[in-house]
Design an enzyme around this catalytic site. Structure first.
Site, PDB file in Angstrom:
ATOM      1  N   HIS A 159       0.816  -1.223   0.000  1.00  0.00           N
ATOM      2  CA  HIS A 159       0.000   0.000   0.000  1.00  0.00           C
ATOM      3  C   HIS A 159       0.850   1.273   0.000  1.00  0.00           C
ATOM      4  O   HIS A 159       0.323   2.358  -0.253  1.00  0.00           O
ATOM      5  CB  HIS A 159      -0.941   0.025   1.207  1.00  0.00           C
ATOM      6  N   ASP A 193      -2.805 -10.387  -2.602  1.00  0.00           N
ATOM      7  CA  ASP A 193      -3.386  -9.961  -1.324  1.00  0.00           C
ATOM      8  C   ASP A 193      -4.871  -9.653  -1.564  1.00  0.00           C
ATOM      9  O   ASP A 193      -5.262  -9.314  -2.685  1.00  0.00           O
ATOM     10  CB  ASP A 193      -2.649  -8.701  -0.849  1.00  0.00           C
ATOM     11  N   HIS A 195      -6.392  -7.114  -0.737  1.00  0.00           N
ATOM     12  CA  HIS A 195      -6.552  -5.690  -1.021  1.00  0.00           C
ATOM     13  C   HIS A 195      -5.786  -5.270  -2.281  1.00  0.00           C
ATOM     14  O   HIS A 195      -4.740  -5.836  -2.589  1.00  0.00           O
ATOM     15  CB  HIS A 195      -6.045  -4.862   0.167  1.00  0.00           C
ATOM     16  N   ASP A 283      -4.729 -12.728   3.299  1.00  0.00           N
ATOM     17  CA  ASP A 283      -6.008 -12.267   3.843  1.00  0.00           C
ATOM     18  C   ASP A 283      -7.156 -12.660   2.911  1.00  0.00           C
ATOM     19  O   ASP A 283      -8.299 -12.234   3.088  1.00  0.00           O
ATOM     20  CB  ASP A 283      -6.007 -10.759   4.155  1.00  0.00           C
TER      21      ASP A 283
HETATM   22  C1  SP5 Z   1      -1.355  -5.102   3.855  1.00  0.00           C
HETATM   23  C2  SP5 Z   1      -2.830  -5.139   4.148  1.00  0.00           C
HETATM   24  O1  SP5 Z   1      -3.451  -6.187   4.013  1.00  0.00           O
HETATM   25  N1  SP5 Z   1      -3.399  -4.004   4.607  1.00  0.00           N
HETATM   26  C3  SP5 Z   1      -4.769  -3.966   4.871  1.00  0.00           C
HETATM   27  C4  SP5 Z   1      -5.218  -2.689   5.486  1.00  0.00           C
HETATM   28  C5  SP5 Z   1      -6.684  -2.769   5.783  1.00  0.00           C
HETATM   29  N2  SP5 Z   1      -7.084  -1.735   6.655  1.00  0.00           N
HETATM   30  C6  SP5 Z   1      -8.507  -1.572   6.780  1.00  0.00           C
HETATM   31  C7  SP5 Z   1      -8.976  -2.494   7.851  1.00  0.00           C
HETATM   32  C8  SP5 Z   1     -10.463  -2.522   8.059  1.00  0.00           C
HETATM   33  C9  SP5 Z   1     -10.538  -3.512   9.183  1.00  0.00           C
HETATM   34  N3  SP5 Z   1     -11.781  -4.147   9.379  1.00  0.00           N
HETATM   35  C10 SP5 Z   1     -11.518  -5.039  10.490  1.00  0.00           C
HETATM   36  C11 SP5 Z   1     -12.674  -5.859  10.861  1.00  0.00           C
HETATM   37  C12 SP5 Z   1     -12.259  -6.596  12.121  1.00  0.00           C
HETATM   38  N4  SP5 Z   1     -13.281  -7.518  12.507  1.00  0.00           N
HETATM   39 ZN    ZN Z   2      -4.436  -7.057   2.511  1.00  0.00          ZN
END
Ligand code: SP5
Ligand code: ZN
Length: 340
Positions: A159, A193, A195, A283
């Protein structure tokens, strides 16, 4: 059979982000040291398959080619924070941007695009070793000593853009590997990933020598929200060399593997690269607390096999993956796909 070299440095464990806010709730930070420990322990159980190595320190000049002076200055400023104090930016200016001063930690919001990516006096230590893993894994493959190499990079990197950090990422490890490999030929990065790999996309957006491909959850509903759409195809000389592929929430192995075989592999083959970089996030796992795909542990080996069949020198860089209990097994399953 040749072992896969694995790069990791214990100093990567010194950085421990504490929490982030999600929908008004304070949650334990997902990007924990347990992630790296889970992977390291599982790899250590398979000494016959992997060769664990400590990377050399990454030259500062390499990081300077990747990120702006201001961003590096900001990380230096974070180095002056008192022990145990984490800085979470809370002001993200859209105007008066000329006032931004990276020697002032309160201006971190100018260089940051989310609120879940804290800075402290150990951020630089951990993230520069994380980048060192990627740099050395790429060096190993570039020199032809190994056909595959894995960087146990943590914190993750995909990111982070040239001038900004966010999404738990500070230095773009995968881009660091791709830039080094690019010195000897065309490179494809495939980001698996959950994302969108916005940082890697940005860094090579005008570059026709690095084709960037990312497969991810719909950015309308998932981080990083503002990019990762299919109409982002690159610019200038890089036009046509960036590809975003969006999959529905709930996608499992069948959808995933069909996407690889029918879309991703042809995009790689038509480019005819000399090297492959895999931005390997886990993830996409069915139990992941953040991602919404449904891959199982044994599926990762099948995903890897599709890349293995390309017959390219390949650098695998660790990105996300937050279900720590199974993360190590998922990574080893994936790496096994390159040992068959
Ligand atoms: C590297 C990477 O995978 N970064 C991901 C960043 C995501 N950040 C946003 C997270 C939103 C989290 N939602 C969490 C739900 C927990 N139950
Ligand atoms: Zn991610």
């Amino acid at each position: 059979m040749n072992k896969i070299p694995v790069y990791f440095n214990k100093n990567q464990l010194l950085f421990r982000p504490k929490y982030e806010w999600v929908l008004g709730k304070k949650i334990k930070h997902p990007e924990t040291t347990r992630r790296a420990e889970s992977i390291f322990n599982e790899i250590r159980k398979n000494k016959n398959l992997f060769d664990i190595r400590c990377p050399a320190n990454i030259p500062l000049g390499v990081i300077r080619e990747l990120h702006s002076d201001d961003l590096i200055t900001l990380y230096n400023s974070a180095g002056l924070l008192p022990e145990g104090q984490d800085f979470y930016p809370s002001v993200f200016p859209h105007e008066n941007r000329d006032n931004a001063d990276p020697s002032n930690i309160f201006h971190a919001g100018h260089y940051c695009f989310d609120s879940g990516t804290p800075l402290n006096n150990r951020t630089w230590m951990a993230s520069s070793w994380s980048a060192a893993c990627a740099f050395e894994a790429a060096t190993e493959v570039l020199q032809g000593n190994s056909r595959f190499a894995y960087a146990l990079s943590r914190p993750p990197g995909h990111h982070a853009t040239g001038k900004t950090y966010g999404g738990y990422c500070y230095l773009n490890n995968s881009a660091c590997a791709a830039k080094l490999l690019r010195t000897k030929g065309k490179v494809v990065t495939v980001d698996i990933d959950f994302h969108h790999g916005n940082g890697t996309q940005e860094m090579f957006y005008r570059d026709s020598r690095v084709k960037t491909i990312s497969i991810h959850g719909d950015p309308k509903r998932h981080f990083p929200y503002y990019c990762g759409y299919e109409d982002e195809i690159g610019m200038g000389p890089g036009k046509g060399y960036n590809h975003n592929i969006i999959l529905k929430d709930g996608s499992g192995l069948t959808t995933y593997r069909n996407t690889l075989k029918n879309q991703v592999i042809p995009l790689i083959k038509e480019f005819d690269p000399k090297f492959l970089v895999i931005c390997a996030g886990f993830d996409t796992y069915h139990l992941d607390p953040i991602g919404k795909f449904r891959l199982k542990t044994e599926d990762y080996q099948k995903v890897a096999k599709v890349f293995f069949d390309l017959d390219l020198p390949t650098v695998i860089i660790q990105e996300g993956g937050y279900y720590t209990k199974d993360l190590g097994r998922n990574v080893v399953s994936f790496l096994m796909g390159f040992l068959t």
